[in-house]
Design an enzyme around this catalytic site. Structure first.
Site, PDB file in Angstrom:
ATOM      1  N   LYS A  36      -3.499  -7.328  -6.836  1.00 62.06           N
ATOM      2  CA  LYS A  36      -4.704  -6.637  -7.283  1.00 62.06           C
ATOM      3  C   LYS A  36      -4.345  -5.644  -8.397  1.00 62.06           C
ATOM      4  O   LYS A  36      -3.241  -5.110  -8.428  1.00 62.06           O
ATOM      5  CB  LYS A  36      -5.354  -5.901  -6.108  1.00 62.06           C
ATOM      6  CG  LYS A  36      -5.628  -6.797  -4.897  1.00 62.06           C
ATOM      7  CD  LYS A  36      -6.303  -6.055  -3.770  1.00 62.06           C
ATOM      8  CE  LYS A  36      -5.443  -4.963  -3.155  1.00 62.06           C
ATOM      9  NZ  LYS A  36      -4.282  -5.497  -2.397  1.00 62.06           N
ATOM     10  N   ASN A  40       0.823  -1.215   0.000  1.00 56.93           N
ATOM     11  CA  ASN A  40       0.000   0.000   0.000  1.00 56.93           C
ATOM     12  C   ASN A  40       0.854   1.261   0.000  1.00 56.93           C
ATOM     13  O   ASN A  40       0.750   2.100   0.907  1.00 56.93           O
ATOM     14  CB  ASN A  40      -0.945  -0.028   1.205  1.00 56.93           C
ATOM     15  CG  ASN A  40      -2.262   0.664   0.909  1.00 56.93           C
ATOM     16  OD1 ASN A  40      -2.480   1.182  -0.182  1.00 56.93           O
ATOM     17  ND2 ASN A  40      -3.155   0.672   1.895  1.00 56.93           N
ATOM     18  N   ASP A  80      -9.025  -2.636   0.275  1.00 55.76           N
ATOM     19  CA  ASP A  80      -9.011  -3.099   1.665  1.00 55.76           C
ATOM     20  C   ASP A  80     -10.043  -4.197   1.887  1.00 55.76           C
ATOM     21  O   ASP A  80      -9.786  -5.186   2.585  1.00 55.76           O
ATOM     22  CB  ASP A  80      -9.298  -1.939   2.617  1.00 55.76           C
ATOM     23  CG  ASP A  80      -8.312  -0.793   2.467  1.00 55.76           C
ATOM     24  OD1 ASP A  80      -7.154  -1.046   2.107  1.00 55.76           O
ATOM     25  OD2 ASP A  80      -8.720   0.360   2.717  1.00 55.76           O
TER      26      ASP A  80
END
Length: 309
Positions: free
Chosen positions: A226, A166, A259
């Site tokens: 992702k 992240n 998330d």
């Protein structure tokens, strides 16, 4: 040692959203809390779920802890720091895409690793511990090392460690500092849940396969990369497979999509589901989340999407 319970480590902030006409809604959110929220919704109540951080002694911090408790989330041995308070951010939307403004210099969560014994106690006997690159970024270098050491101890004692890098450039002094901290985190994690554009920006990866190779070479055994509305590249147990995302024609708010993917994926893995099944369920949950406002979708929305997958 009997293992049980899940924990997420990081900073939960006060969230201001929906500010049209000067009227703002206040909630509680932050990347690692959003993930734990989804895990709490999607795991049995018999599995303890704790948010490991540090909290202030002000009324907003008390409200935050009460909000956690009202939704079945504890705080383990997280300290309360006199004079500290929660960080704050505001969301502004352009269509479904969001941008953020932060006020977090005095955030209590920056002290989450100041008491190594309390931190280790909070992580004891966990089936799963989750943290992120934002968790690392809000800490000073000595505190980062304390956190990594506590995670390594938990892993040695049987916990699975999950990590989303992240990357948020504004939180780091330099890309070099971010890479050093994230590389140290990857060395103690079992499951990596990165987002490809972040990895391309920080490491210069040309494609998902390059990210996959780098993380595998770092020793991570289970990886789900992702890529927004594009398929997720999954590797677990040797081979790789692309798992298509679930298309949403008119998303309402993309806040918390990644998330919630992480939370659903990890909840499925804690339940013993296979990685590919976990990724498919995670995409369904993420698709449901972007059809509601705010980072925290109602538990009922999360559960319905997870069950349908």
């Amino acid at each position: 040692m009997e293992m049980g319970g899940i924990a997420s480590v990081g900073e939960c902030m006060l969230e201001l959203s929906g500010g049209s006409g000067g009227n703002w809604r206040m909630g509680h959110a932050g990347d690692t809390f959003n993930t734990l929220w989804a895990m709490r919704a999607l795991t049995p109540e018999t599995i303890a779920a704790d948010y490991v951080s540090a909290f202030g002694d002000d009324p907003f911090s008390a409200d935050q802890r009460n909000f956690f408790a009202d939704h079945g989330i504890g705080t383990a041995a997280s300290p309360v720091i006199p004079g500290r308070r929660p960080g704050l951010y505001a969301i502004t939307l352009a269509g479904a895409e969001r941008s953020f403004t932060y006020w977090r210099a005095d955030s209590a969560a920056r002290c989450l690793a100041d008491d190594p014994q309390a931190l280790e106690k909070s992580l004891e006997k966990r089936a799963l511990v989750y943290f992120s690159g934002i968790t690392l970024a809000i800490l000073e270098e000595p505190a980062r090392k304390t956190l990594i050491a506590a995670l390594e101890t938990a892993r040695e004692n049987g916990s699975r460690i999950a990590f989303d890098p992240n990357y948020r450039p504004r939180l780091w002094a330099s890309p070099e500092a971010a890479r050093a901290a994230i590389d140290a985190a990857l060395a103690v994690c079992d499951i990596a849940l990165p987002t490809f554009p972040d990895e391309a920006e920080l490491y210069g990866d040309k494609d998902l396969q390059a990210t996959m190779r780098r993380l595998a070479e770092a020793g991570v055994g289970e990886i789900a990369i992702k890529n927004g509305a594009e398929p997720t590249l999954l590797s677990a147990g040797g081979g790789t497979v692309l798992i298509p995302a679930v298309a949403v024609a008119d998303p309402v708010d993309t806040t918390g999509a990644g998330d919630s993917f992480n939370g659903a994926y990890l909840a499925a893995r804690v339940a013993g589901l296979a990685p590919e099944t976990a990724a498919r369920r995670a995409h369904k949950v993420a698709a449901a989340v972007i059809q509601v406002h705010g980072a925290l979708a109602p538990f009922s929305v999360l559960r319905e999407a997870f069950a349908e997958a």
